[in-house]
Design a protein around this motif. Structure first.
Motif, PDB file in Angstrom:
ATOM      1  N   LEU A 168       0.832  -1.217   0.000  1.00  0.00           N
ATOM      2  CA  LEU A 168       0.000   0.000   0.000  1.00  0.00           C
ATOM      3  C   LEU A 168       0.860   1.258   0.000  1.00  0.00           C
ATOM      4  N   MET A 169       1.996   1.194   0.688  1.00  0.00           N
ATOM      5  CA  MET A 169       2.931   2.330   0.678  1.00  0.00           C
ATOM      6  C   MET A 169       3.418   2.573  -0.758  1.00  0.00           C
ATOM      7  N   ALA A 170       3.787   1.471  -1.432  1.00  0.00           N
ATOM      8  CA  ALA A 170       4.301   1.603  -2.798  1.00  0.00           C
ATOM      9  C   ALA A 170       3.224   2.157  -3.724  1.00  0.00           C
ATOM     10  N   ALA A 171       1.962   1.817  -3.426  1.00  0.00           N
ATOM     11  CA  ALA A 171       0.863   2.285  -4.260  1.00  0.00           C
ATOM     12  C   ALA A 171       0.412   3.687  -3.857  1.00  0.00           C
ATOM     13  N   GLY A 172       1.003   4.235  -2.811  1.00  0.00           N
ATOM     14  CA  GLY A 172       0.638   5.579  -2.351  1.00  0.00           C
ATOM     15  C   GLY A 172      -0.669   5.635  -1.600  1.00  0.00           C
ATOM     16  N   GLN A 173      -1.137   4.471  -1.117  1.00  0.00           N
ATOM     17  CA  GLN A 173      -2.403   4.448  -0.388  1.00  0.00           C
ATOM     18  C   GLN A 173      -2.264   3.694   0.930  1.00  0.00           C
ATOM     19  N   PRO A 174      -1.341   4.116   1.767  1.00  0.00           N
ATOM     20  CA  PRO A 174      -1.132   3.372   3.018  1.00  0.00           C
ATOM     21  C   PRO A 174      -2.264   3.621   4.007  1.00  0.00           C
ATOM     22  N   PRO A 175      -2.390   2.748   5.019  1.00  0.00           N
ATOM     23  CA  PRO A 175      -3.330   3.053   6.089  1.00  0.00           C
ATOM     24  C   PRO A 175      -2.858   4.312   6.818  1.00  0.00           C
ATOM     25  N   ASP A 176      -3.769   5.002   7.488  1.00  0.00           N
ATOM     26  CA  ASP A 176      -3.386   6.259   8.142  1.00  0.00           C
ATOM     27  C   ASP A 176      -2.458   6.005   9.324  1.00  0.00           C
ATOM     28  N   VAL A 177      -2.841   5.022  10.140  1.00  0.00           N
ATOM     29  CA  VAL A 177      -2.061   4.741  11.357  1.00  0.00           C
ATOM     30  C   VAL A 177      -1.680   3.269  11.378  1.00  0.00           C
ATOM     31  N   MET A 178      -0.458   2.995  11.800  1.00  0.00           N
ATOM     32  CA  MET A 178       0.002   1.617  11.866  1.00  0.00           C
ATOM     33  C   MET A 178       0.580   1.323  13.243  1.00  0.00           C
ATOM     34  N   TYR A 179       0.020   0.291  13.868  1.00  0.00           N
ATOM     35  CA  TYR A 179       0.614  -0.226  15.104  1.00  0.00           C
ATOM     36  C   TYR A 179       1.885  -0.924  14.665  1.00  0.00           C
ATOM     37  N   GLY A 180       2.935  -0.810  15.454  1.00  0.00           N
ATOM     38  CA  GLY A 180       4.116  -1.395  14.856  1.00  0.00           C
ATOM     39  C   GLY A 180       5.217  -1.829  15.771  1.00  0.00           C
TER      40      GLY A 180
ATOM     41  N   ALA B  93       9.753   0.683  -0.903  1.00  0.00           N
ATOM     42  CA  ALA B  93       9.757   2.030  -0.338  1.00  0.00           C
ATOM     43  C   ALA B  93      10.775   2.823  -1.151  1.00  0.00           C
ATOM     44  N   GLY B  94      10.438   4.056  -1.490  1.00  0.00           N
ATOM     45  CA  GLY B  94      11.362   4.848  -2.280  1.00  0.00           C
ATOM     46  C   GLY B  94      11.356   4.416  -3.736  1.00  0.00           C
ATOM     47  N   THR B  95      12.393   4.818  -4.464  1.00  0.00           N
ATOM     48  CA  THR B  95      12.445   4.484  -5.885  1.00  0.00           C
ATOM     49  C   THR B  95      13.539   3.452  -6.143  1.00  0.00           C
ATOM     50  N   PRO B  96      13.355   2.621  -7.170  1.00  0.00           N
ATOM     51  CA  PRO B  96      14.383   1.609  -7.459  1.00  0.00           C
ATOM     52  C   PRO B  96      15.725   2.272  -7.817  1.00  0.00           C
ATOM     53  N   ARG B  97      16.805   1.694  -7.303  1.00  0.00           N
ATOM     54  CA  ARG B  97      18.146   2.228  -7.581  1.00  0.00           C
ATOM     55  C   ARG B  97      18.872   1.223  -8.460  1.00  0.00           C
ATOM     56  N   PHE B  98      19.320   1.653  -9.627  1.00  0.00           N
ATOM     57  CA  PHE B  98      19.951   0.740 -10.582  1.00  0.00           C
ATOM     58  C   PHE B  98      21.280   0.212 -10.025  1.00  0.00           C
ATOM     59  N   VAL B  99      21.429  -1.107 -10.012  1.00  0.00           N
ATOM     60  CA  VAL B  99      22.671  -1.700  -9.488  1.00  0.00           C
ATOM     61  C   VAL B  99      23.304  -2.681 -10.474  1.00  0.00           C
ATOM     62  N   GLY B 100      22.804  -2.693 -11.683  1.00  0.00           N
ATOM     63  CA  GLY B 100      23.376  -3.605 -12.687  1.00  0.00           C
ATOM     64  C   GLY B 100      23.111  -5.061 -12.347  1.00  0.00           C
ATOM     65  N   LEU B 101      24.147  -5.880 -12.454  1.00  0.00           N
ATOM     66  CA  LEU B 101      23.978  -7.320 -12.220  1.00  0.00           C
ATOM     67  C   LEU B 101      24.261  -7.724 -10.773  1.00  0.00           C
ATOM     68  N   GLU B 102      24.299  -6.739  -9.892  1.00  0.00           N
ATOM     69  CA  GLU B 102      24.689  -7.009  -8.503  1.00  0.00           C
ATOM     70  C   GLU B 102      23.765  -8.017  -7.816  1.00  0.00           C
ATOM     71  N   ASN B 103      22.451  -7.925  -8.110  1.00  0.00           N
ATOM     72  CA  ASN B 103      21.524  -8.873  -7.473  1.00  0.00           C
ATOM     73  C   ASN B 103      21.867 -10.309  -7.840  1.00  0.00           C
ATOM     74  N   TYR B 104      22.220 -10.509  -9.101  1.00  0.00           N
ATOM     75  CA  TYR B 104      22.582 -11.862  -9.549  1.00  0.00           C
ATOM     76  C   TYR B 104      23.874 -12.315  -8.873  1.00  0.00           C
ATOM     77  N   GLN B 105      24.829 -11.385  -8.772  1.00  0.00           N
ATOM     78  CA  GLN B 105      26.094 -11.731  -8.112  1.00  0.00           C
ATOM     79  C   GLN B 105      25.855 -12.096  -6.649  1.00  0.00           C
ATOM     80  N   ARG B 106      25.005 -11.311  -5.995  1.00  0.00           N
ATOM     81  CA  ARG B 106      24.713 -11.581  -4.582  1.00  0.00           C
ATOM     82  C   ARG B 106      24.044 -12.944  -4.412  1.00  0.00           C
ATOM     83  N   LEU B 107      23.149 -13.254  -5.323  1.00  0.00           N
ATOM     84  CA  LEU B 107      22.468 -14.555  -5.232  1.00  0.00           C
ATOM     85  C   LEU B 107      23.462 -15.698  -5.366  1.00  0.00           C
TER      86      LEU B 107
END
Lengths: 468, 309
Positions: A104-116, B58-72
């Motif tokens: 939901l965070m990635a979609a920009g529609q998270p819940p307002d409050v989260m117990y955590g 969370a946030g935006t994807p950060r390009f790392v090339g083939l690093e994920n494959y190397q890590r695996l």
């Protein structure tokens, strides 16, 4: 736009309007929004929290068993005190909650409050949690450190790894030693005391174990409750610092780390007074062998008491977890239960009023105590008979409050990092499991953890975004 | 140039029959193509890109090339997941084929009540995988499970089916036999498509039951065997529900399947980059294996139309 600044401005406008109306001799309308109830022994709240607001927020919480009811009671009490504000409580299984929040965070529609718990660290670093710093500073209760059993500001910052306040602490969790009084009486062994060390516990466990494996002296709870000790006596100020300090000033291979592993090794493998992972598996009741009346002692978390121990079919009690050494009791690894608000919420004021109600009002905190999943943090409430002596609890129930108030920093059992559960589930827990099975000695275990930890934490340092 | 209105025009209309048909064709296939592009090609392209990034939802994807494959490739648990999945696949694929074919041969006999048996054996195929896994978790329960209860009544101490790292995977393999009825309709349709004249001719030549099985039934069924083999390989490499519900990948990662580890990376550790990299590796592996099976199939698959050709 800074939401907190906006709401302060709104508050000032409304305050000015209200003042003008009062001066003009106008009576307040019957449906005027109420202000959040002030905490016991405090002045009426001022600041952004008092902004009247109407609307609906959604509160995500994970399944807390019997304590779910207290969440509903919190909602009802809050709504009664804040007409116009509605709270939708959504209860989800633990794992599912974090997956859903992430999506939901990635979609920009998270819940307002989260117990955590600690699972929102990454979201805090990415700025997805509302900055509550201004709200908190303007609040007379929350800005007074003497009101709480925890250091609200430091503990939140340590927990989420940011310089901002992104949560309010509503309760604490500590490790606790539970014991089956019937078994102790039958074996003629003295009950555990607050002064017990792990050597005392080990000796009693030996006496309480039956040769046919039908009764164990000690059941060691999940590593969650115990491995936090491994960091005691080490340098990091908080657990967020561990990935940064590892392995230069902080590691597993030290006397405390070996000592903790030794407890597992001795009880399970040498004395055989604790069940092996195999022997502890397959129980369908809560808390495994202890809950089934097959273990005399249980090193668990204080939340267990609220979860299902009130219905145990035998006499039980609880006390502080044993010390590592006779003359040394460091601060227990107190963990904190928090509520956070998503930056994307459309109702930040209602959300704030709601989490403030739970943390900083007598009514909200009494409901926390009633739920018994967490220990309240507002001093007047935490130390009240209502919390310390519920009718279902044993005489030693107050140990959870005492443990939480022992001096020391807030500790989480695991080093905080952006992939919180990865290191514990990939390395820590399986290693403890190996020690309990006798497949690793304590020394081998800590060496292995250091070897695996070094590249892991190096990667964590690399991946961690700049701390806001 | 001016033209009289009365003059017959020699210009062809733009919308010729050919064009009309082409437009109609395009309109008819458009929903499928749009759906394919939107729901297949785009996600595939996005996942290929995500596999080259550090992305935690969370946030935006950060390009790392083939690093994920190397890590695996440097990740011990990745190889453990590969090992578990290959072990599982190597055992269950032949087991599924042999057991379900045997069952189908029995169910293909003209016996009284055979329809009821067919229904019973097919039932697990229509049950939810999660519900089935929970049921089996109870059957396998060390303390209160039905299996150990039966063994106990015989005076035997049952094993810790799901808690012992040495047998947990084999318990899941044992459980997978439960789904053999899934293939029953495919086998039965294949068996019933074999001309009876072939059996009659073989019988007249003096072939016994085994000879008829190996010289008539199996060659004639070989295209169905090929289909089931490919499908089984794909299913086996996607082992997920059973370890997820019954063991969580434990004990000691003994049942950590490839897809379960992929899921852990995606949703427990929020390593979307590594998870999609794992998905791509699995896709390429399955594709290569299927291609190999098809490549080798002329050596053992009998296709009547090709013979005729």
């Amino acid at each position: 736009m800074n939401r907190s600044k906006l709401s302060r401005r709104d508050f000032l406008k409304i305050g000015a309007a209200a003042g003008a109306m009062t001066l003009a001799g106008c009576a307040a309308p019957a449906a005027a929004p109420q202000q959040p109830a002030p905490a016991a022994g405090t002045e009426a709240t001022t600041g952004p929290a008092a902004v009247p607001a109407a609307g609906e927020i959604e509160y995500f919480t994970y399944d807390l068993g019997p304590a779910n009811q207290s969440r509903e009671e919190m909602r009802d009490a809050f709504q009664a005190a804040n007409p116009g504000a509605k709270v939708k409580v959504t209860v989800l299984p633990y794992d599912e909650m974090w997956q859903k929040v992430a999506a939901l965070m990635a979609a920009g529609q998270p819940p307002d409050v989260m117990y955590g718990d600690f699972s929102l660290v990454r979201n805090a670093l990415e700025g997805q949690l509302l900055d509550l710093t201004d709200y908190m500073k303007a609040d007379p209760v929350l800005s007074d450190p003497n009101q709480f059993t925890v250091n609200m500001q430091d503990d939140i910052q340590a927990k989420y790894g940011t310089s901002k306040i992104v949560a309010l602490i509503m309760g604490t969790w500590v490790p606790i030693l539970y014991y089956n009084k019937d078994m102790f009486d039958a074996a003629g062994v003295a009950y555990p005391t607050e002064d017990w060390t792990w050597e005392d516990a080990r000796e009693a466990a030996r006496k309480l174990t039956k040769d046919d494996r039908s009764q164990f002296g000690m059941q060691l709870g999940t590593t969650f409750d115990n491995v936090g000790w491994m960091w005691w006596g080490q340098k990091p100020d908080n657990f967020w610092a561990i990935p940064q300090a590892f392995p230069e000033t902080c590691n597993f291979n030290n006397p405390t780390g070996i000592g903790v592993m030794q407890v597992y090794y001795d009880l399970t493998h040498v004395d055989k007074s604790a069940p092996t992972p195999d022997e502890a598996s397959g129980y369908s009741n809560y808390a495994g062998p202890f809950g089934a009346g097959k273990a005399a002692m249980y090193s668990g978390g204080d939340w267990d008491a609220g979860w299902s121990f009130r219905e145990l079919p035998f006499k039980w009690d609880m006390t502080l977890t044993p010390k590592m050494r006779k003359d040394y009791r460091p601060a227990l690894n107190t963990m904190v239960a928090t509520n956070t608000i998503a930056s994307a919420t459309k109702n930040p004021d209602i959300a704030w009023n709601f989490i403030r109600f739970i943390t900083a009002t007598e009514e909200g905190q009494k409901l926390v105590g009633k739920g018994a999943y967490e220990t309240p943090v507002l001093k007047g409430v935490a130390e009240s008979d209502e919390v310390l002596k519920p009718e279902w609890a044993p005489a030693g129930y107050g140990a959870r409050v005492k443990a939480a108030s022992l001096p020391g920093p807030m500790f989480t059992p695991y080093p905080l990092n952006i992939n919180l559960w990865e290191f514990p589930s990939k390395f820590l827990d399986p290693t403890v499991d190996n020690v309990r099975r006798g497949e690793m000695t304590p020394e081998q275990a800590v060496e292995y953890l250091d070897k695996e930890g070094k590249p892991y934490f190096e990667q964590q340092r690399k991946d961690t975004p700049p701390i806001p | 140039m001016q033209t009289s209105l009365n003059e017959p025009t020699t210009r062809k209309p733009w919308l010729t029959l050919r064009r009309r048909e082409a437009i109609a064709c395009a309109l008819f296939i458009a929903p499928a193509v749009i759906g394919f592009v939107l729901f297949w090609v785009t996600p595939l392209a996005v996942s290929a890109y995500i596999s080259l990034t550090d992305y935690a939802l969370a946030g935006t994807p950060r390009f790392v090339g083939l690093e994920n494959y190397q890590r695996l490739f440097a990740d011990r648990l990745f190889w453990q997941a590969v090992r578990v999945t290959l072990t599982y696949a190597l055992i269950v694929v032949p087991m599924w084929i042999i057991s379900s074919l045997t069952l189908a041969l029995i169910m293909n006999q003209k016996l009284r009540g055979v329809a009821a048996f067919r229904t019973v054996y097919y039932l697990p195929a229509v049950l939810s995988g999660v519900a089935t896994a929970m049921l089996w978790a109870w059957l396998f329960n060390y303390r209160s499970g039905l299996l150990n209860g039966l063994l106990s009544s015989l005076g035997l101490q049952g094993p810790n089916w799901l808690g012992d790292k040495n047998i947990a995977l084999f318990s899941i393999i044992l459980m997978s036999l439960w789904t053999m009825g899934w293939y029953l309709p495919i086998w039965l349709s294949g068996l019933q498509g074999i001309p009876t004249e072939l059996y009659e001719a073989a019988e007249m030549d003096g072939a016994n039951a085994w000879q008829r099985l190996f010289n008539v039934t199996l060659p004639m069924l070989s295209p169905v065997i090929l289909y089931n083999l490919v499908i089984n390989i794909i299913f086996a490499t996607q082992l997920f529900t059973e370890p997820m519900m019954m063991t969580g990948g434990g004990p000691q990662f003994a049942t950590l399947s490839y897809v379960l580890y992929l899921y852990d990376n995606a949703f427990s550790y929020l390593k979307m980059g590594q998870a999609t990299a794992m998905a791509w590796l699995l896709f390429l592996f399955t594709l290569a294996l299927s291609a190999l099976v098809f490549k080798l199939s002329p050596l053992w698959v009998y296709v009547e139309s090709e013979r005729r050709g």
